[in-house]
Scaffold this active site. Structure first.
Site, PDB file in Angstrom:
ATOM      1  N   ILE A 149      42.121  40.399  36.617  1.00 43.58           N
ATOM      2  CA  ILE A 149      43.191  41.253  37.142  1.00 43.58           C
ATOM      3  C   ILE A 149      43.855  40.562  38.316  1.00 43.58           C
ATOM      4  O   ILE A 149      43.188  40.122  39.253  1.00 43.58           O
ATOM      5  CB  ILE A 149      42.630  42.635  37.568  1.00 43.58           C
ATOM      6  CG1 ILE A 149      42.154  43.396  36.333  1.00 43.58           C
ATOM      7  CG2 ILE A 149      43.684  43.475  38.287  1.00 43.58           C
ATOM      8  CD1 ILE A 149      40.720  43.270  36.054  1.00 43.58           C
ATOM      9  N   CYS A 150      45.202  40.523  38.281  1.00 45.70           N
ATOM     10  CA  CYS A 150      46.008  39.914  39.340  1.00 45.70           C
ATOM     11  C   CYS A 150      45.500  38.480  39.592  1.00 45.70           C
ATOM     12  O   CYS A 150      45.396  37.692  38.659  1.00 45.70           O
ATOM     13  CB  CYS A 150      45.961  40.811  40.575  1.00 45.70           C
ATOM     14  SG  CYS A 150      47.129  40.313  41.840  1.00 45.70           S
ATOM     15  N   GLN A 151      45.138  38.166  40.835  1.00 44.50           N
ATOM     16  CA  GLN A 151      44.650  36.809  41.125  1.00 44.50           C
ATOM     17  C   GLN A 151      43.376  36.519  40.321  1.00 44.50           C
ATOM     18  O   GLN A 151      43.108  35.356  39.967  1.00 44.50           O
ATOM     19  CB  GLN A 151      44.366  36.700  42.628  1.00 44.50           C
ATOM     20  CG  GLN A 151      43.922  35.343  43.095  1.00 44.50           C
ATOM     21  CD  GLN A 151      43.289  35.412  44.481  1.00 44.50           C
ATOM     22  OE1 GLN A 151      42.649  36.404  44.833  1.00 44.50           O
ATOM     23  NE2 GLN A 151      43.508  34.378  45.270  1.00 44.50           N
TER      24      GLN A 151
END
Lengths: 360, 360
Positions: A149-151
């Site tokens: 998720i995300c980074q």
């Protein structure tokens, strides 16, 4: 209509409005001073591994038979992983567990100044690799599904490129991969940052500093309109509970380990080395072409933190034959907690995982 | 004797105006006008002492004797000499067109006073080698004053002139309509003044045992001034867009607020307000000019922070409190050791697996 009549009506409206707001506010005060249910991350889980500050939790299965291989959720270093389980009725984790999926999640913890020398290599080849090894060992399989998720999605893509033999399926959710865009303020602003000077001065990058940056991206919505919305709905207990939960998450911002943060900013945001297949993790070069496993890339059309231009094209850089892009009409946070999340995103995610779990 | 010199000094021909003596004149003039200086205190200390001595003799029937009896009257006498000397200085400096010649006479008085004090305290005349030829001393003092005057005119005078300009600009800004360019000019003048005069002194190399600390202190002052100016530049960036947005909002809202103002209309107005500001500032945030100003502000903040902490570390060295640099060394060592232990554990694990396989 004569002007005097308008003025009188406006005055009457104003008096009504003040009375209305006063009642609402007092009711709100009653709610705020009464016991609230603002717990986060409530889906039952157990700690199965710990290394330094990193912890791995396994969510307690609700079905006798769980889908194999397990899913290892890799959250970003920024903010906390319980966004995926923020409120019981809008929890991605709870949804997946209820579908019989075996879910593990990484909690990166709160780095202190003692962790300022931790590098990207330590995170990916050290902690993340050990987490994968541990989950494989505990579940008795040779490959797992990694969902970043995300980074955490960027980390997952890097890891999958370095260790394709351990990853059966890869899911990236609102993850920046191609950092060269002028549509995102983070991408624009980070170009001018002197990252060496920042870590030299701060050591670990304070979570509060990161928050100021995020708030500055949309100050009128995030510092004014959001709280106006809160006041308007202050007499709705469910709204208040969820608002407080979200506030908890937004400002629960761990500091960023200095060295890893510097490397990520410099190599990804400033030099965009990942999509050029020039990013080095330790002495290994990350080649996205090594990604051959099935990939699901989820992004949000209104994402202002990771604009679609950063995440949409991930599948163009990889060799996987089974690759799918799924975009949703929501924002970065909406992916996890909007009404669409439970209606559209969770079903999509679980179906994709279950289908690929059954394939040999 | 000193009184006679003072009279002589008053007879000096007045020289043309000189910035250094003008400054001195203002400084001394402020003393001269003080009520304390209007009092005639010559002889006051010996008189006070005499009265005290009389009271002591009558009340305790014990006269001051021994070391106290000898030393105390001498101190009182020298205090009286200093009183006269101080009055002479204020008189000499606090008149129009003070010149090196005029001040030379004052220093003659000073020289005589030293002799008087020395002889009163120790009962000995000041040796010739120390007293020297008064005439030579006076010439030396006169030359020194001229040298100082030249230095002052070249280095300090620009700052004073700049300060006058700043005062005029401040006055103008306060009287006129708000204008960002005027503010910008104001801070640019302030910065020029700082760079041309005070800044040069702050940046000059230090010597002596306190060199390191002084350099750090002055560097932090310099960094703070630059940071402050950068903040002003940062704030300035918002001025024009803010003004334009308010004008745009006024145009858009005119029709909306015509006639009866209802709750619904007010909600529309509020939404318009947020949207207008959000759009306009998003455009601003995307500009290279904003990225540059944010970079400069952050850079100057980090510079200031670094210099400020360097001073604090110097101060902490004198205490039993550990400094950040010292603890960083410990952290670095811990990080290296941890990494080494993990590598060794991995190696041992590999060796054990190999051994187990050989046994099989």
């Amino acid at each position: 209509m004569p002007e005097t009549t308008n003025k009188e009506k406006t005055k009457t409206n104003l008096v009504k409005e003040i009375d209305f707001l006063q009642k609402k506010f007092l009711r709100g005060l009653e709610i705020l001073t009464s016991p609230l249910n603002t717990s986060v991350g409530t889906t039952p889980s157990e700690l199965v591994y710990q290394e330094d500050k990193m912890k791995i939790f396994r969510y307690v299965p609700v079905k006798k038979e769980v889908n194999s291989p397990p899913v290892l959720m890799v959250y970003a270093l920024i903010n906390r992983q319980y966004m995926l389980d923020l409120q019981p009725d809008r929890s991605i984790i709870r949804y997946l567990v209820n579908q019989g999926i075996d879910v593990y999640i990484i909690d990166w913890g709160y780095p202190s100044q003692m962790d300022k020398f931790i590098t990207l290599e330590d995170y990916i080849e050290g902690y993340l690799n050990n987490a994968v090894e541990e989950v494989l060992k505990q579940s008795g399989v040779s490959k797992l599904t990694m969902a970043g998720i995300c980074q955490g999605g960027t980390f997952s893509a890097i890891y999958s490129a370095l260790h394709p033999d351990k990853i059966k399926n890869l899911i990236t959710i609102v993850s920046p991969i191609d950092f060269e865009t002028d549509t995102g303020l983070l991408n624009i602003w980070s170009k001018g940052l002197d990252v060496d000077k920042m870590v030299d001065s701060f050591g670990n990058i304070p979570g509060e500093f990161m928050n100021i940056g995020f708030l500055l991206m949309n100050p009128f919505r995030l510092m004014l309109d959001k709280y106006v919305g809160f006041l308007i709905n202050i007499d709705d207990k469910d709204f208040v509970n969820n608002f407080i939960r979200m506030e908890k998450w937004i400002f629960d911002s761990p500091d960023q380990a200095a060295t890893a943060w510097k490397e990520f900013l410099r190599d990804c945001y400033q030099k965009n080395l990942l999509v050029k297949n020039q990013l080095k993790i330790g002495d290994k070069v990350v080649n996205l072409k090594n990604i051959t496993m099935p990939v699901l890339n989820i992004f949000a059309e209104y994402d202002h933190l990771v604009p679609p231009a950063c995440s949409r094209n991930f599948t163009d850089y990889i060799s996987s034959k089974d690759k799918e892009i799924a975009s949703f009409l929501t924002g970065h946070i909406g992916i996890f907690v909007s009404s669409r999340s439970q209606k559209e995103i969770c079903p999509k995610l679980s179906q994709w995982i279950i289908k690929r779990s059954q394939e040999k | 004797m000193p009184e006679k010199r003072e009279t002589e000094s008053q007879e000096q021909t007045e020289s043309p105006s000189n910035p250094f003596f003008d400054m001195w004149n203002k400084f001394a003039g402020s003393f001269k006008s003080h009520p304390f200086m209007q009092m005639d205190l010559s002889g006051a200390f010996p008189q006070w002492f005499k009265a005290y001595d009389d009271i002591a003799k009558k009340f305790y029937s014990v006269p001051l004797s021994g070391v106290v009896g000898e030393v105390f009257p001498k101190f009182v006498d020298t205090a009286d000499v200093y009183m006269r000397l101080f009055k002479s200085w204020a008189d000499a400096a606090g008149r129009p067109n003070v010149s090196p010649d005029l001040m030379k006479n004052f220093f003659s008085i000073w020289s005589d006073s030293q002799k008087e004090i020395f002889s009163k305290l120790f009962g000995l005349p000041l040796p010739d080698a120390l007293g020297g030829n008064i005439q030579e001393w006076n010439e030396l003092i006169k030359n020194s004053l001229e040298n100082f005057s030249r230095f002052y005119t070249a280095n300090y005078q620009p700052f004073i002139e700049n300060w006058n300009k700043i005062s005029q600009e401040t006055d103008k800004i306060l009287r006129e309509k708000p204008d960002p360019t005027k503010y910008k000019e104001f801070y640019s003048t302030l910065m020029q003044g700082y760079e041309s005069a005070l800044g040069k002194f702050i940046k000059m190399p230090m010597v002596g045992p306190s060199r390191l600390l002084l350099e750090k202190v002055f560097k932090s002052i310099d960094a703070f001034i630059k940071y402050y100016t950068a903040i002003v530049d940062f704030n300035m960036v918002f001025y024009s867009p803010g003004k334009e947005t308010v004008e745009e909002l006024a145009r858009k809202a005119t029709d909306l607020l015509k006639g009866e103002v209802t709750q619904e209309k007010y909600k529309q107005f509020y939404e318009l307000l947020i949207k207008t500001f959000e759009d306009r500032f998003f455009q601003l945030f995307k500009t290279p000019a904003f990225t540059e100003v944010i970079r400069r502000t952050l850079d100057s903040y980090l510079d200031f922070r670094k210099q400020h902490f360097a001073v604090m570390e110097e101060m902490l060295k004198a205490t039993p409190i550990i400094t950040r640099t010292e603890i960083d060394d410990v952290y670095q060592e811990l990080y290296n050791l941890k990494k080494r232990i993990k590598e060794l554990e991995r190696h041992l694990k590999g060796e054990k697996t190999k051994k187990d396989e050989r046994r099989k």
